[in-house]
Design a protein around this motif. Structure first.
Motif, short mmCIF file in Angstrom:
data_model
loop_
_atom_site.label_atom_id
_atom_site.label_comp_id
_atom_site.label_asym_id
_atom_site.label_seq_id
_atom_site.Cartn_x
_atom_site.Cartn_y
_atom_site.Cartn_z
N LYS A 149 0.82 -1.23 -0.02
CA LYS A 149 0.13 -0.01 0.18
C LYS A 149 0.92 1.19 0.05
CE LYS A 149 -3.68 0.10 2.59
NZ LYS A 149 -4.55 0.84 1.51
N LEU A 150 1.85 1.29 0.72
CA LEU A 150 3.03 2.21 0.74
C LEU A 150 3.58 2.57 -0.66
CD1 LEU A 150 4.68 1.74 4.32
CD2 LEU A 150 3.26 3.66 3.66
N GLN A 151 3.51 1.53 -1.40
CA GLN A 151 4.13 1.67 -2.86
C GLN A 151 2.91 2.48 -3.82
OE1 GLN A 151 6.14 -2.11 -4.20
NE2 GLN A 151 6.77 -2.40 -1.85
N GLY A 152 1.63 2.64 -3.36
CA GLY A 152 0.67 2.85 -4.04
C GLY A 152 -0.34 1.95 -4.55
N ILE A 153 -0.05 0.88 -4.31
CA ILE A 153 -0.99 -0.38 -4.57
C ILE A 153 -2.23 -0.38 -3.84
CG2 ILE A 153 -1.22 -2.94 -4.66
CD1 ILE A 153 1.74 -3.05 -5.44
N LYS A 154 -3.39 -0.33 -4.34
CA LYS A 154 -4.73 -0.48 -3.59
C LYS A 154 -4.74 -1.86 -2.73
CE LYS A 154 -6.65 3.45 -5.25
NZ LYS A 154 -6.88 4.47 -4.23
N THR A 155 -5.76 -1.67 -1.69
CA THR A 155 -5.96 -2.57 -0.77
C THR A 155 -6.24 -3.94 -1.44
OG1 THR A 155 -6.67 -1.02 1.07
CG2 THR A 155 -7.05 -3.28 1.51
N GLU A 156 -7.12 -4.17 -1.95
CA GLU A 156 -7.52 -5.42 -2.66
C GLU A 156 -6.40 -6.00 -3.58
OE1 GLU A 156 -9.55 -2.85 -2.19
OE2 GLU A 156 -11.24 -3.57 -0.92
N PRO A 157 -6.24 -5.18 -4.53
CA PRO A 157 -4.95 -5.71 -5.27
C PRO A 157 -3.81 -6.06 -4.46
CG PRO A 157 -5.79 -3.93 -6.32
CD PRO A 157 -6.56 -3.80 -5.07
N ALA A 158 -3.50 -5.44 -3.51
CA ALA A 158 -2.34 -5.88 -2.54
C ALA A 158 -2.54 -7.16 -2.11
CB ALA A 158 -2.04 -4.85 -1.39
N PHE A 159 -3.60 -7.56 -1.48
CA PHE A 159 -4.03 -8.66 -0.92
C PHE A 159 -4.04 -9.92 -2.03
CE2 PHE A 159 -5.70 -6.61 2.96
CZ PHE A 159 -5.59 -7.54 3.75
N ALA A 160 -4.71 -9.38 -3.13
CA ALA A 160 -4.69 -10.48 -4.37
C ALA A 160 -3.45 -10.72 -4.91
CB ALA A 160 -5.50 -9.78 -5.42
N GLN A 161 -2.63 -9.95 -4.91
CA GLN A 161 -0.88 -10.14 -5.22
C GLN A 161 -0.46 -11.07 -4.32
OE1 GLN A 161 1.38 -6.58 -6.41
NE2 GLN A 161 3.17 -7.42 -5.64
N LEU A 162 -0.61 -10.79 -2.95
CA LEU A 162 0.08 -11.68 -1.83
C LEU A 162 -0.23 -12.87 -1.80
CD1 LEU A 162 0.52 -9.00 1.02
CD2 LEU A 162 2.34 -9.93 -0.56
N LEU A 163 -1.50 -13.09 -2.27
CA LEU A 163 -2.24 -14.28 -2.12
C LEU A 163 -2.39 -15.09 -3.62
CD1 LEU A 163 -5.42 -13.47 0.03
CD2 LEU A 163 -3.23 -14.87 0.72
#
Length: 183
Positions: A149-163
């Protein structure tokens, strides 16, 4: 619905939470935001309740209205004196929606209203699945979400990326919600 998510029905948990959660609690109570929206079943959603907020995170209030005009009139009457007040009526995924934004102290507040129960709305469902995932995967995972998120990625995309969730991250998270709530 898991019992562990029932605490989101009020904002009491914010009072003893992280510093940003405590600040949010102060603003929400001092300005009586939930009280003034009480007839619209408001629930605070987003990153602050689940403690993955980053600088600039807003207070997302999700509401349910029976009469769009009463809802809009209430928002104007109660919040129009706040900084940068803006209200609009729009269609989101085929549903008539009201979005109202304004600033109180250090927070942008967004009030989002639709004519369907708050707990059926995407913002609430996203928050719940994110909370459950944070509980499941622990502190290191939470830090990874915040870092993205600090890199500018929105919340849901951050979760989706990590998962490693394929496709539209917003849809993938809703599908995951359905799977997790059914089990």
């Amino acid at each position: 619905m898991p019992a562990s998510v029932q605490h989101f029905d009020t904002i009491d948990y914010l009072k003893t939470g992280s510093p940003i959660q405590q600040q949010a609690w102060q603003v929400l109570t001092e300005y009586r935001i939930l009280e003034q929206l009480a007839s619209f079943s408001p629930i605070l959603t987003g990153t602050i309740p689940i403690d993955i907020a980053v600088p600039g995170s807003d207070l997302d209030m999700v509401c349910c209205y029976n009469n769009i005009n009463v809802f809009m009139d209430t928002l104007v009457a109660v919040f129009s004196m706040q900084e940068q007040f803006l209200i609009k009526q729009t269609i989101v995924k085929g549903i008539e929606t009201v979005i109202c934004n304004f600033f109180i102290r250090d927070f942008e507040v967004e009030v989002f209203g639709q004519s369907r129960p708050v707990k059926d709305q995407e913002a609430y469902r996203h928050m719940i699945v994110e909370y459950l995932l944070l509980q499941k995967h622990g502190e290191a995972f939470r830090r990874q979400v915040i870092d993205l998120k600090l890199q500018g990625i929105k919340t849901e995309p951050a979760f989706a990326q990590l998962l490693n969730l394929p496709g539209d991250p917003y849809v993938a998270m809703l599908n995951l919600y359905d799977e997790m709530i059914r089990t």
